[in-house]
Scaffold this motif. Structure first.
Motif, short mmCIF file in Angstrom:
data_model
loop_
_atom_site.label_atom_id
_atom_site.label_comp_id
_atom_site.label_asym_id
_atom_site.label_seq_id
_atom_site.Cartn_x
_atom_site.Cartn_y
_atom_site.Cartn_z
N PHE A 61 0.85 -1.19 0.00
CA PHE A 61 0.00 0.00 0.00
C PHE A 61 0.89 1.24 0.00
CE2 PHE A 61 -2.18 -3.43 2.28
CZ PHE A 61 -3.32 -3.56 1.50
N ASP A 62 0.26 2.43 -0.09
CA ASP A 62 1.04 3.66 0.05
C ASP A 62 1.83 3.59 1.34
OD1 ASP A 62 0.10 4.76 -2.29
OD2 ASP A 62 -1.48 5.94 -1.32
N HIS A 63 3.04 4.07 1.31
CA HIS A 63 3.93 3.93 2.47
C HIS A 63 3.70 5.03 3.50
CE1 HIS A 63 6.96 1.14 0.22
NE2 HIS A 63 5.72 0.71 0.18
N ILE A 64 2.43 5.18 3.87
CA ILE A 64 2.05 6.09 4.95
C ILE A 64 0.93 5.42 5.75
CG2 ILE A 64 2.66 8.23 3.75
CD1 ILE A 64 -0.37 8.62 3.21
N TRP A 65 0.81 5.81 7.04
CA TRP A 65 -0.30 5.32 7.87
C TRP A 65 -1.56 6.00 7.37
CZ3 TRP A 65 -1.21 1.37 10.86
CH2 TRP A 65 -2.33 1.40 11.70
N GLN A 66 -2.53 5.19 6.91
CA GLN A 66 -3.67 5.75 6.18
C GLN A 66 -4.91 5.99 7.03
OE1 GLN A 66 -4.26 3.64 2.47
NE2 GLN A 66 -2.06 3.30 2.29
N SER A 67 -5.08 5.25 8.10
CA SER A 67 -6.30 5.45 8.89
C SER A 67 -6.08 6.60 9.87
CB SER A 67 -6.66 4.16 9.64
OG SER A 67 -5.74 3.91 10.67
N ASP A 68 -7.14 6.91 10.62
CA ASP A 68 -7.00 7.94 11.65
C ASP A 68 -5.90 7.54 12.62
OD1 ASP A 68 -9.00 9.59 10.61
OD2 ASP A 68 -10.58 8.51 11.68
N GLY A 69 -5.40 8.50 13.36
CA GLY A 69 -4.31 8.24 14.29
C GLY A 69 -4.68 7.18 15.32
N VAL A 70 -3.65 6.51 15.83
CA VAL A 70 -3.86 5.44 16.80
C VAL A 70 -2.89 5.63 17.96
CG1 VAL A 70 -2.33 3.88 15.53
CG2 VAL A 70 -3.97 2.93 17.11
N LEU A 71 -3.38 5.41 19.16
CA LEU A 71 -2.57 5.47 20.37
C LEU A 71 -2.17 4.04 20.73
CD1 LEU A 71 -1.60 7.34 22.77
CD2 LEU A 71 -3.63 6.50 23.97
N GLN A 72 -0.87 3.79 20.84
CA GLN A 72 -0.35 2.46 21.17
C GLN A 72 0.20 2.50 22.59
OE1 GLN A 72 2.74 1.88 18.28
NE2 GLN A 72 1.33 1.71 16.57
N VAL A 73 -0.31 1.61 23.44
CA VAL A 73 0.15 1.56 24.83
C VAL A 73 0.73 0.17 25.08
CG1 VAL A 73 -0.46 1.87 27.25
CG2 VAL A 73 -1.68 3.17 25.49
N GLN A 74 1.97 0.13 25.55
CA GLN A 74 2.61 -1.13 25.86
C GLN A 74 3.29 -1.07 27.21
OE1 GLN A 74 3.79 -0.58 22.07
NE2 GLN A 74 4.02 1.43 22.97
N ARG A 75 3.34 -2.24 27.86
CA ARG A 75 3.99 -2.33 29.17
C ARG A 75 5.24 -3.19 29.04
NH1 ARG A 75 -0.28 -4.36 33.54
NH2 ARG A 75 -0.11 -6.22 32.22
N PRO A 76 6.26 -2.89 29.85
CA PRO A 76 7.47 -3.71 29.81
C PRO A 76 7.15 -5.17 30.11
CG PRO A 76 7.82 -1.73 31.13
CD PRO A 76 6.35 -1.79 30.82
N GLY A 77 7.69 -6.06 29.30
CA GLY A 77 7.53 -7.49 29.51
C GLY A 77 6.30 -8.11 28.90
N ASP A 78 5.29 -7.31 28.54
CA ASP A 78 4.08 -7.87 27.94
C ASP A 78 4.34 -8.26 26.49
OD1 ASP A 78 2.52 -7.62 30.18
OD2 ASP A 78 1.42 -5.85 29.49
#
Length: 195
Positions: A61-78
């Motif tokens: 696909f086009d080499h850009i993030w196409q959908s609305d913005g997304v918040l990614q939350v991750q925890r150490p070790g998960d």
């Protein structure tokens, strides 16, 4: 620790090389979690050469993030992160992305998406498994290291049990969050730059 608004890089490492790299902005960084924002229009950079999984599926696909913005939350070790999705200004749900635990460095963090996902609609209705067929096919073709697929399944069952019991650690506090208007879309990440 990274500061609010810092631009850092998220890399997926496959076969010891960068499979995909893109910039994200830091929303919150604590001892418990790292929350980053992937803006619509963010450039995606794909590694070149032969990978055991082939080219990254987004490379078609086009080499850009196409959908609305997304918040990614991750925890150490998960072995997963929790992606918060919106449609326009309306929160639409959580996407549980099973991935290698994040490994931090001075410029950001590394991980690797492990195919399996869970979608949790914002209305609280039943969660749905995603990409199960792709995950099973990847294992059948020898795409996982010994024990890796079993570890992903174990982590997925642990998350499913949390969802069934209503004991998830992520809160609703992010569902009304929005990126500051002054945040511009970050530029492309340089794959040749040192880590």
């Amino acid at each position: 620790m990274f500061g609010f608004g810092d631009i850092i890089r998220r890399r997926e490492i496959l076969d010891g090389r960068e499979w995909i790299v893109y910039p994200v902005r830091v929303v919150e960084d604590t001892e418990d979690h790292l929350a980053v924002y992937l803006a619509k229009g963010t450039p995606l950079t794909f590694g070149q050469g032969d990978f055991r999984w082939g080219n990254h599926p987004w490379a078609n696909f086009d080499h850009i993030w196409q959908s609305d913005g997304v918040l990614q939350v991750q925890r150490p070790g998960d072995g997963y992160s929790v992606w918060h999705f919106w449609e326009g200004d309306t929160f639409s749900g959580w996407y549980i992305n099973f991935q290698e635990p994040m490994r931090r460095d001075a410029r950001g963090f590394d991980t690797l998406d492990q195919e399996l996902d869970i979608w949790v609609p914002a209305d609280g209705s039943s969660f749905q498994w995603k990409d199960v067929e792709h995950f099973e096919e990847r294992q059948r073709l020898g795409g996982f290291h010994p024990g890796e697929a079993d570890a992903v399944r174990t982590e997925a069952q642990r998350v499913a049990a949390m969802l069934d019991a209503g004991t998830t650690w992520w809160s609703d506090r992010w569902t009304d969050w929005s990126a500051p208007a002054i945040w511009e879309v970050p530029g492309r990440m340089d794959l040749s730059a040192p880590a």
